[in-house]
Every structure is written in C-alpha cells, then in structure tokens.
Scaffold this active site. Structure first.
Site, PDB file in Angstrom:
ATOM      1  N   ASN A  52      36.402  37.740  31.168  1.00  0.00           N
ATOM      2  CA  ASN A  52      35.760  36.420  31.087  1.00  0.00           C
ATOM      3  C   ASN A  52      34.276  36.644  31.362  1.00  0.00           C
ATOM      4  OD1 ASN A  52      34.851  33.817  31.338  1.00  0.00           O
ATOM      5  ND2 ASN A  52      35.925  33.398  33.278  1.00  0.00           N
ATOM      6  N   TRP A  53      33.489  36.656  30.301  1.00  0.00           N
ATOM      7  CA  TRP A  53      32.056  36.949  30.467  1.00  0.00           C
ATOM      8  C   TRP A  53      31.310  35.781  31.098  1.00  0.00           C
ATOM      9  CZ3 TRP A  53      30.783  39.255  24.928  1.00  0.00           C
ATOM     10  CH2 TRP A  53      31.443  40.479  24.785  1.00  0.00           C
ATOM     11  N   LYS A  54      31.932  34.626  31.134  1.00  0.00           N
ATOM     12  CA  LYS A  54      31.263  33.406  31.638  1.00  0.00           C
ATOM     13  C   LYS A  54      29.943  33.205  30.897  1.00  0.00           C
ATOM     14  CE  LYS A  54      33.505  34.242  36.011  1.00  0.00           C
ATOM     15  NZ  LYS A  54      33.648  33.838  37.388  1.00  0.00           N
ATOM     16  N   GLU A 101      44.501  32.660  39.693  1.00  0.00           N
ATOM     17  CA  GLU A 101      43.170  33.001  40.182  1.00  0.00           C
ATOM     18  C   GLU A 101      42.876  32.202  41.449  1.00  0.00           C
ATOM     19  OE1 GLU A 101      40.579  34.706  36.865  1.00  0.00           O
ATOM     20  OE2 GLU A 101      40.277  32.551  36.841  1.00  0.00           O
ATOM     21  N   HIS A 106      39.929  27.046  33.668  1.00  0.00           N
ATOM     22  CA  HIS A 106      39.297  27.921  34.655  1.00  0.00           C
ATOM     23  C   HIS A 106      38.800  27.062  35.830  1.00  0.00           C
ATOM     24  CE1 HIS A 106      36.521  30.699  36.554  1.00  0.00           C
ATOM     25  NE2 HIS A 106      37.185  31.657  35.945  1.00  0.00           N
ATOM     26  N   GLU A 113      36.173  27.106  37.430  1.00  0.00           N
ATOM     27  CA  GLU A 113      34.781  26.644  37.308  1.00  0.00           C
ATOM     28  C   GLU A 113      34.699  25.388  36.441  1.00  0.00           C
ATOM     29  OE1 GLU A 113      33.126  30.435  36.155  1.00  0.00           O
ATOM     30  OE2 GLU A 113      33.566  31.177  38.167  1.00  0.00           O
ATOM     31  N   GLY A 144      34.619  35.836  42.065  1.00  0.00           N
ATOM     32  CA  GLY A 144      33.191  36.117  42.185  1.00  0.00           C
ATOM     33  C   GLY A 144      32.715  36.306  43.610  1.00  0.00           C
ATOM     34  N   SER A 154      37.982  38.914  41.557  1.00  0.00           N
ATOM     35  CA  SER A 154      37.357  40.144  42.056  1.00  0.00           C
ATOM     36  C   SER A 154      38.203  41.384  41.793  1.00  0.00           C
ATOM     37  CB  SER A 154      36.998  40.007  43.542  1.00  0.00           C
ATOM     38  OG  SER A 154      36.064  38.955  43.721  1.00  0.00           O
ATOM     39  N   GLY A 211      36.268  38.785  35.687  1.00  0.00           N
ATOM     40  CA  GLY A 211      34.932  38.226  35.500  1.00  0.00           C
ATOM     41  C   GLY A 211      33.880  39.307  35.586  1.00  0.00           C
ATOM     42  N   GLY A 212      33.278  39.453  36.773  1.00  0.00           N
ATOM     43  CA  GLY A 212      32.142  40.356  36.961  1.00  0.00           C
ATOM     44  C   GLY A 212      32.351  41.753  36.380  1.00  0.00           C
TER      45      GLY A 212
HETATM   46  C1  PEP Z   1      37.142  34.816  36.706  1.00  0.00           C
HETATM   47  O1  PEP Z   1      36.157  34.109  36.699  1.00  0.00           O
HETATM   48  O2  PEP Z   1      38.086  34.549  35.955  1.00  0.00           O
HETATM   49  C2  PEP Z   1      37.158  35.960  37.615  1.00  0.00           C
HETATM   50  C3  PEP Z   1      38.304  36.505  37.903  1.00  0.00           C
HETATM   51  O3  PEP Z   1      35.944  36.380  38.105  1.00  0.00           O
HETATM   52  P1  PEP Z   1      35.659  37.661  39.053  1.00  0.00           P
HETATM   53  O4  PEP Z   1      36.463  38.798  38.485  1.00  0.00           O
HETATM   54  O5  PEP Z   1      34.196  37.880  38.957  1.00  0.00           O
HETATM   55  O6  PEP Z   1      36.115  37.295  40.408  1.00  0.00           O
END
Ligand code: PEP
Length: 251
Positions: free
Chosen positions: A9-11, A167, A95, A97, A173, A212, A233-234
């Site tokens: 997920n590049w956001k 999640e 998601h 967010e 994040g 994470s 994500g990251g």
């Molecule tokens: C996400 O936003 O779906 C996610 C899992 O982010 P991160 O891996 O950065 O925690």
C-alpha cells in the site's frame, strides 16, 4: 492450501521518478519470490505507469479505494470500472486511514466492497482495532462488527470473494508490530467468525496481517497458521524490503 499474498500500500507517496525506479526494482527481483503473489496498490495517478511497467510480470496491481458509484458527478472519485480498465486486480477497501480521516462507516465500506466486486476487482478489506479499543478489551467485538457489515450486506459468499487484511490501527506506520501470537489470535478469531457462516469460505479466504511488517519480522508473522500474507505500507516503498517480505513467504 491458501496462497500467500503480499500486497503493498503505497498510500500518498511517490513521484514519477521514484515510482519508475520502484517498479523497475520489483520487476527485476520478483523472480526470487517463489510462493507468494506480489501486488502493489498505487495512488490512482500512478496506476497507468504501473500497468505499463508490470504487464506481463508476475506482480499484480490495484487501487487504494473505490467509489460506490459507477460513474457520474462525483468529483474526485475513482470508480471500480476505471481501476479495472487500467488492469487493476485489487482495490483496498476500508483502510483505517479512510475510516478515520474520511469518516467511512462499516456500512459504506461494505458498499464499497460490493462495488469493487461488481467491477471485477478483488477487494482487500481492512479491519482492525484502535489502541484504545485494544486496551478496553473490545478487539474481537470491533473486528466482528466490521466483518459482519460485509456479511450482512452480501452474505458470507460475497465476503469470500475478497481478501481480509487485519490491521491493528496502533501498529500502522508506528513501528509497533503486533506480536505473531497477538496477530494469530485475531486472525483465528476472524476465521472462526467466518466459519460460523461457512466453513468452506473460512478455509479459503486469505487473511493478511498489516501493521509495520518489515523484512525483520515478516517470517515469524507469516509462519502463523492463519496469517496468509501481508498488507505492507512503509516497507513497500523500497523494492528490496518489499521483495524480502515476499521471499520470507517462500515455501
Ligand atoms: C498499511 O497502511 O496498510 C500498513 C500496514 O502500513 P505500515 O506497514 O507502514 O504500518
């Protein structure tokens, strides 16, 4: 046997140049991933270049949200049909967010789930509790409510056409990962909740962990019986890290 799925997920990250470099890195390294399916969910504006780069590769792609509408006067929205037209396989739905910053309710998320399916996309349906909810001991109630919203809308068979991503909001994040045991516990709960409606759907549905996940913790998480991959994500913004997570799922 459920195939692992590792989805990025590049956001709202990337530039034309950084995305081109990331896609090139993923393409050249994906041969090292033998078992998992790899996918990237790009910001809408980068989907055409993602399609161009990844067509013919082993990597799938998708969007990060989908409108409940098919077309019309909905400024700023992207329909499932548009994503499909650019070769998307997946769309992230619900998601945290979007639930938090855009006020998306369980019912709206369920409607988006159905809209994605109707467009021929596979929804990656996110659920998870906040830190406050975990501390109050209501994790299972929250996740059950979120999963039930989709079942109530279209039945367990509809849910079974998607992928679930657990999640925990407190792990997204933040660098705080749920321990493999904490994650497994909730994954098993989700699967048992689905099994209450259909054992076949429960056995078949992929439940990804997100929060994470990185090359250092992926193998332990992915080794758990009910963790069928990751939503990343990251760590999906660096080709080497994202591929390392895929490699951690090699059989
Ligand atoms: C996400 O936003 O779906 C996610 C899992 O982010 P991160 O891996 O950065 O925690």
């Amino acid at each position: 046997m459920r195939q692992p799925l590792v989805a990025g997920n590049w956001k709202m990250n990337g530039t034309r140049q950084s995305v081109a470099e990331l896609l090139a890195g993923l393409k050249s390294g994906v041969g090292q991933v033998t078992t998992a399916e790899m996918a990237v969910c790009a910001p809408a504006i980068f989907i055409p270049m993602t399609e161009e780069a990844l067509t013919g590769s082993a990597i799938s792609w998708g969007g990060q949200d989908v409108s409940v509408h098919e077309s019309g006067a909905y400024t700023g929205e992207i329909s499932g049909g548009m994503l499909k037209d650019f070769g998307c396989k997946y769309a992230i739905i619900g998601h945290s967010e979007r639930r938090t910053y855009h006020g998306e309710s369980d019912e709206l998320v369920a409607e988006k789930f159905e809209a994605a399916l109707n467009a021929g996309l596979v929804p990656i349906f996110c659920v998870g509790e906040t830190l406050e909810e975990r501390e109050q001991g209501v994790t299972e109630a929250v996740v059950a409510r979120q999963v039930d919203a989709v079942i109530n809308r279209g039945g367990v068979e509809m849910l079974g056409k998607g992928v679930i991503a657990y999640e925990p909001v407190w792990a997204i994040g933040t660098g705080k990962t749920a321990s493999p045991e904490q994650a497994q516990e909730v994954h098993a709960f989700i699967r048992s909740r689905v099994a209450g409606h259909s054992q076949a759907v429960a056995d078949g549905i992929q439940i990804l962990y997100g929060g994470s996940m990185n090359p250092g913790n992926a193998a332990q998480l992915l080794a758990k019986a009910d963790i069928d991959g990751g939503l990343i994500g990251g760590a999906s913004l660096k080709a080497a890290d994202f591929l390392a997570i895929g490699i951690a799922a090699n059989a």
